[in-house]
Design an enzyme around this catalytic site. Structure first.
Site, PDB file in Angstrom:
ATOM      1  N   ALA A  73      81.086  23.194   3.674  1.00 23.52           N
ATOM      2  CA  ALA A  73      80.641  22.857   5.023  1.00 23.52           C
ATOM      3  C   ALA A  73      79.489  23.718   5.505  1.00 23.52           C
ATOM      4  CB  ALA A  73      81.764  22.948   6.042  1.00 23.52           C
ATOM      5  N   GLY A  74      78.532  23.064   6.126  1.00 22.42           N
ATOM      6  CA  GLY A  74      77.447  23.760   6.803  1.00 22.42           C
ATOM      7  C   GLY A  74      76.118  23.738   6.079  1.00 22.42           C
ATOM      8  N   LYS A 112      92.306  18.870  -1.716  1.00 25.15           N
ATOM      9  CA  LYS A 112      91.602  19.715  -0.753  1.00 25.15           C
ATOM     10  C   LYS A 112      92.390  19.714   0.555  1.00 25.15           C
ATOM     11  CE  LYS A 112      87.626  19.965   2.296  1.00 25.15           C
ATOM     12  NZ  LYS A 112      86.265  19.539   2.615  1.00 25.15           N
ATOM     13  N   GLY A 130      79.334  19.383   8.996  1.00 25.07           N
ATOM     14  CA  GLY A 130      78.355  18.384   9.418  1.00 25.07           C
ATOM     15  C   GLY A 130      77.229  18.928  10.267  1.00 25.07           C
ATOM     16  N   ASN A 140      78.843  17.143   1.990  1.00 26.49           N
ATOM     17  CA  ASN A 140      78.815  15.693   2.159  1.00 26.49           C
ATOM     18  C   ASN A 140      77.629  15.274   3.020  1.00 26.49           C
ATOM     19  OD1 ASN A 140      81.426  13.188   2.680  1.00 26.49           O
ATOM     20  ND2 ASN A 140      79.247  12.902   2.766  1.00 26.49           N
ATOM     21  N   THR A 141      77.632  15.727   4.292  1.00 24.24           N
ATOM     22  CA  THR A 141      76.614  15.260   5.231  1.00 24.24           C
ATOM     23  C   THR A 141      75.202  15.662   4.816  1.00 24.24           C
ATOM     24  OG1 THR A 141      78.291  15.576   6.929  1.00 24.24           O
ATOM     25  CG2 THR A 141      76.068  15.123   7.687  1.00 24.24           C
TER      26      THR A 141
END
Lengths: 264, 67
Positions: A188-189, A101, A162, A210-211
């Protein structure tokens, strides 16, 4: 249903890709990964601790490469050169593993991608035989350029890394998907399961997060929710939603045979 | 005496040594690591034969949790 995600010729059952950062410990990481059903997991490459913690726990013990497809990332890199060096180290570290990535960031406040450095790094990495999944902005022209360079998946942000702000510009994601042949994966997001479902309903090939999982009050339960959100969104996309009919209702029950009505 | 930068920290050694010897000295033998020497990957297979020189810059990395 035979509906595989195919990246660089390899097929995966899960369309949910997850990160391994920000968990309480590796036990929680593994439990969340198992609940998510993810097969591809991102990892970061960092300097080894030069201290004397010889027996500190190791990610590889809890998340074995025999069970998961590692996706080493270039998180924290702000130049093409740093990103390329990081992934060369990753390939050496992971026994020649070439699926990576790429992300090259613009500034530490927004973590917004620097697409100029990203494109430069992508060219070098593809030339060196890497299979590059690339994090980028939701600019459809840049996304197309990254595909043309030879990236195996293009991964636009839905909102800032995040932030948990969800899908802020579905229209741009659709413009990207209309133009590209390679898998488009929202990276993301995403904040909660409905965000993941929306991304999949738009036609994205997958979602990377992830987050949203690690930052939930109960990460393992959220991982399970995300798995279902991605699956529900994918099935809804494949099923083809009904057209929206603005300001015109349509009853679901028969209109004939209602008691008390006058027969004509 | 040679000075080698390891992950940004200068380290001094009494005499020139191989990468393998350095890794042993740092307690990293058998660990899954990757090593870059002066910007170039040093393959694991070359650790025993590559002798470090004064002024070398090494980066030694591992995989950690990340998104």
């Amino acid at each position: 249903m035979n509906d595989k995600l195919i990246i660089a010729g390899k097929s995966y059952n899960s369309r949910l890709l997850v990160g391994t950062g920000k968990y309480k410990d590796f036990t929680e990481t593994r439990a969340a990964l198992d609940a998510s059903g993810a097969e591809i997991v991102t990892v970061a490459i960092r300097r080894t601790n030069l201290g004397q913690n010889a027996n500190e726990p190791n990610l590889l013990d809890s998340v074995p490469m025999s069970k998961f497809t590692y996706l080493p990332n270039t998180a924290g890199c702000y130049t093409a050169d740093d990103a390329v060096r990081t992934l060369r180290l990753a390939r050496e570290l992971l026994d020649g593993h070439s699926l990576v990535k790429l992300e090259v960031l613009g500034d530490p406040q927004s973590l917004y991608p620097n697409v100029i450095e990203t494109i430069a790094a992508a060219k070098t990495l593809v030339a060196e035989g890497f299979q590059v999944m690339v994090y980028t902005s939701d600019d459809p022209i840049v996304a197309k350029q990254l595909e043309d360079i030879g990236c195996v998946a293009v991964m636009p942000l839905a909102s800032l890394i995040g932030s948990g702000m969800g899908i802020l510009n579905p229209w741009n994601l659709q413009l990207i998907m209309e133009r590209l042949q390679v898998p488009v994966i929202v990276d993301a997001g995403v904040g909660t399961a409905s965000d993941a479902a929306i991304a999949m309903e738009l036609g994205c090939a997958g979602v990377l997060m992830n987050t949203a999982i690690a930052g939930a009050q109960n990460p393992v339960l959220m991982a399970s929710a995300m798995k279902k959100g991605v699956e529900a969104g994918r099935e809804a996309y494949l099923a083809g939603r009904m057209p929206k009919k603005l300001y015109s209702a349509s009853p679901s029950s028969p209109t004939a045979g209602i008691i008390g009505s006058v027969r004509s | 005496m040679i000075t080698v930068s390891i992950n940004g920290e200068p380290r001094q050694f009494l005499q020139a040594l191989s990468i393998a010897a350095l890794i042993e000295e740092m307690g990293l033998t058998g660990k899954r690591i990757a090593l870059e020497r002066n910007g170039e990957i040093a393959p694991r297979s070359s650790f025993a034969t590559q002798q470090l020189a004064d002024g070398d810059k090494l980066e030694i990395v591992v995989a950690v949790g990340g998104g």
